[in-house]
Design a protein around this motif. Structure first.
Motif, mmCIF file in Angstrom:
data_model
loop_
_atom_site.group_PDB
_atom_site.id
_atom_site.type_symbol
_atom_site.label_atom_id
_atom_site.label_comp_id
_atom_site.label_asym_id
_atom_site.label_seq_id
_atom_site.Cartn_x
_atom_site.Cartn_y
_atom_site.Cartn_z
ATOM 1 N N LEU A 55 0.827 -1.209 0.000
ATOM 2 C CA LEU A 55 0.000 0.000 0.000
ATOM 3 C C LEU A 55 0.862 1.260 0.000
ATOM 4 O O LEU A 55 0.570 2.226 -0.709
ATOM 5 N N LYS A 56 1.941 1.243 0.786
ATOM 6 C CA LYS A 56 2.844 2.400 0.815
ATOM 7 C C LYS A 56 3.527 2.613 -0.524
ATOM 8 O O LYS A 56 3.713 3.752 -0.970
ATOM 9 N N GLU A 57 3.898 1.513 -1.182
ATOM 10 C CA GLU A 57 4.523 1.616 -2.501
ATOM 11 C C GLU A 57 3.554 2.244 -3.495
ATOM 12 O O GLU A 57 3.930 3.122 -4.280
ATOM 13 N N ALA A 58 2.300 1.803 -3.469
ATOM 14 C CA ALA A 58 1.290 2.351 -4.379
ATOM 15 C C ALA A 58 1.039 3.827 -4.088
ATOM 16 O O ALA A 58 0.913 4.651 -5.012
ATOM 17 N N TYR A 59 0.986 4.175 -2.827
ATOM 18 C CA TYR A 59 0.738 5.566 -2.447
ATOM 19 C C TYR A 59 1.888 6.458 -2.905
ATOM 20 O O TYR A 59 1.667 7.576 -3.398
ATOM 21 N N LYS A 60 3.110 5.971 -2.774
ATOM 22 C CA LYS A 60 4.271 6.749 -3.211
ATOM 23 C C LYS A 60 4.203 7.028 -4.706
ATOM 24 O O LYS A 60 4.474 8.152 -5.162
ATOM 25 N N VAL A 61 3.854 6.009 -5.487
ATOM 26 C CA VAL A 61 3.706 6.204 -6.930
ATOM 27 C C VAL A 61 2.605 7.218 -7.217
ATOM 28 O O VAL A 61 2.761 8.108 -8.070
ATOM 29 N N LEU A 62 1.486 7.103 -6.515
ATOM 30 C CA LEU A 62 0.342 7.993 -6.732
ATOM 31 C C LEU A 62 0.720 9.449 -6.481
ATOM 32 O O LEU A 62 0.335 10.344 -7.248
ATOM 33 N N ILE A 63 1.490 9.700 -5.431
ATOM 34 C CA ILE A 63 1.806 11.074 -5.047
ATOM 35 C C ILE A 63 3.003 11.632 -5.804
ATOM 36 O O ILE A 63 3.024 12.810 -6.182
ATOM 37 N N GLU A 64 3.999 10.795 -6.070
ATOM 38 C CA GLU A 64 5.261 11.300 -6.613
ATOM 39 C C GLU A 64 5.402 11.170 -8.125
ATOM 40 O O GLU A 64 6.260 11.849 -8.714
ATOM 41 N N ASP A 65 4.598 10.342 -8.769
ATOM 42 C CA ASP A 65 4.817 10.048 -10.192
ATOM 43 C C ASP A 65 3.849 10.749 -11.134
ATOM 44 O O ASP A 65 3.634 10.293 -12.261
ATOM 45 N N ASN A 66 3.234 11.830 -10.687
ATOM 46 C CA ASN A 66 2.340 12.595 -11.560
ATOM 47 C C ASN A 66 1.289 11.699 -12.215
ATOM 48 O O ASN A 66 1.144 11.657 -13.437
ATOM 49 N N THR A 67 0.608 10.946 -11.391
ATOM 50 C CA THR A 67 -0.410 10.026 -11.901
ATOM 51 C C THR A 67 -1.721 10.227 -11.155
ATOM 52 O O THR A 67 -1.769 10.873 -10.107
ATOM 53 N N ASP A 68 -2.791 9.677 -11.717
ATOM 54 C CA ASP A 68 -4.112 9.818 -11.103
ATOM 55 C C ASP A 68 -4.545 8.573 -10.348
ATOM 56 O O ASP A 68 -5.309 8.655 -9.387
ATOM 57 N N SER A 69 -4.068 7.411 -10.798
ATOM 58 C CA SER A 69 -4.468 6.147 -10.187
ATOM 59 C C SER A 69 -3.318 5.150 -10.225
ATOM 60 O O SER A 69 -2.448 5.238 -11.100
ATOM 61 N N VAL A 70 -3.339 4.222 -9.282
ATOM 62 C CA VAL A 70 -2.354 3.141 -9.238
ATOM 63 C C VAL A 70 -3.094 1.819 -9.143
ATOM 64 O O VAL A 70 -4.050 1.682 -8.363
ATOM 65 N N LEU A 71 -2.639 0.844 -9.924
ATOM 66 C CA LEU A 71 -3.318 -0.444 -9.994
ATOM 67 C C LEU A 71 -2.303 -1.578 -9.945
ATOM 68 O O LEU A 71 -1.376 -1.613 -10.756
ATOM 69 N N PRO A 72 -2.434 -2.532 -9.006
ATOM 70 C CA PRO A 72 -1.568 -3.721 -9.033
ATOM 71 C C PRO A 72 -1.981 -4.646 -10.174
ATOM 72 O O PRO A 72 -3.174 -4.929 -10.355
ATOM 73 N N ILE A 73 -0.996 -5.101 -10.942
ATOM 74 C CA ILE A 73 -1.276 -5.986 -12.064
ATOM 75 C C ILE A 73 -0.338 -7.191 -12.019
ATOM 76 O O ILE A 73 0.699 -7.166 -11.357
ATOM 77 N N VAL A 74 -0.727 -8.256 -12.742
ATOM 78 C CA VAL A 74 0.031 -9.504 -12.774
ATOM 79 C C VAL A 74 0.215 -9.918 -14.234
ATOM 80 O O VAL A 74 -0.739 -9.867 -15.017
ATOM 81 N N PRO A 75 1.419 -10.347 -14.625
ATOM 82 C CA PRO A 75 1.606 -10.810 -16.015
ATOM 83 C C PRO A 75 0.834 -12.110 -16.267
ATOM 84 O O PRO A 75 0.759 -12.975 -15.386
#
Length: 229
Positions: free
Chosen positions: A116-136
């Motif tokens: 959750l912390k990793e996703a939140y960091k991406v959401l706040i720091e990477d100029n994005t609107d949403s974060v989604l966990p995905i699997v190949p």
């Protein structure tokens, strides 16, 4: 910055009875995502949206808050978007605004505070609107087969002779959580939990398991024990 976690947990599961509170390795499965959300210390509130008294009773001592949903969002046709939108608007009507919202599935036993912390960091720091966990996908979808009039054919026969390494990687939703900036969620108005610019968190097959059948459930317990041995 105020952050909200919403865990939808309807009582009327069909394929697995009482799925959201069924014991997963001895503990109601809904407690796993609740505990991860609380331990992450990201959220000002962790809300369980439910229509079920039994679920509410199990949740009430967990540290999460219970919010009973409306009748129209308690049937088989209510979407996760509908549930999240309802909760957000109840708070907005009381002049309470959250900058981000994470919708966490009630059967996300594999979710962790770190994820959750990793996703939140991406959401706040990477100029994005949403974060989604995905699997190949574990096999190239470009070589998918279909059955037509009892016979097997390819969706795209030109890919049959291509090397695997020459085919583009494909992914699917991990079915764990969605992390979104509230402004984007409300502005898009497109009935989707992930809106605008969407960035991924890539997981492997051992880090998640979609649970729709008893076999899925047993596989999830096996994976969980393997990961935590």
């Amino acid at each position: 910055m105020a952050n909200l976690a919403i865990i939808p947990a309807r009582g009327g599961s069909k394929r697995i009875k009482k799925k959201n509170i069924k014991l997963f390795l001895g503990k109601p499965i809904i407690l796993y995502p609740i505990e991860a959300a609380l331990r992450s210390e990201l959220f000002d509130d962790v809300i369980v949206s439910t229509d079920d008294i039994e679920i509410a009773d199990i949740v009430k001592n967990s540290g999460a808050k219970v919010l009973f949903r409306s009748k129209e969002n308690s049937d088989d046709y209510a979407t996760l978007y509908n549930v999240v939108n309802e909760v957000l608007n109840k708070y907005l009507n009381n002049n309470i605004y959250y900058n981000t919202v994470s919708c966490i599935l009630a059967t996300s036993a594999f979710i962790t505070p770190k994820l959750l912390k990793e996703a939140y960091k991406v959401l706040i720091e990477d100029n994005t609107d949403s974060v989604l966990p995905i699997v190949p996908f574990n096999y190239p979808i470009q070589r998918a087969l279909k059955k037509t009039n009892g016979e097997i054919t390819f969706f795209n026969s030109e890919n049959f002779f291509k090397r695997t390494q020459d085919l583009e990687d494909a992914y699917h939703d991990a079915g764990m959580f969605y992390f979104t900036k509230t402004k984007s969620f409300l502005d898009e108005n497109n009935d989707r939990l992930s809106s605008g610019i969407i960035k991924p968190i890539i997981l492997n097959e051992l880090e998640t398991q979609d649970i729709d059948t008893i076999q899925d459930w047993e596989l999830a317990e096996f994976k969980y024990k393997y990961n935590n041995k």
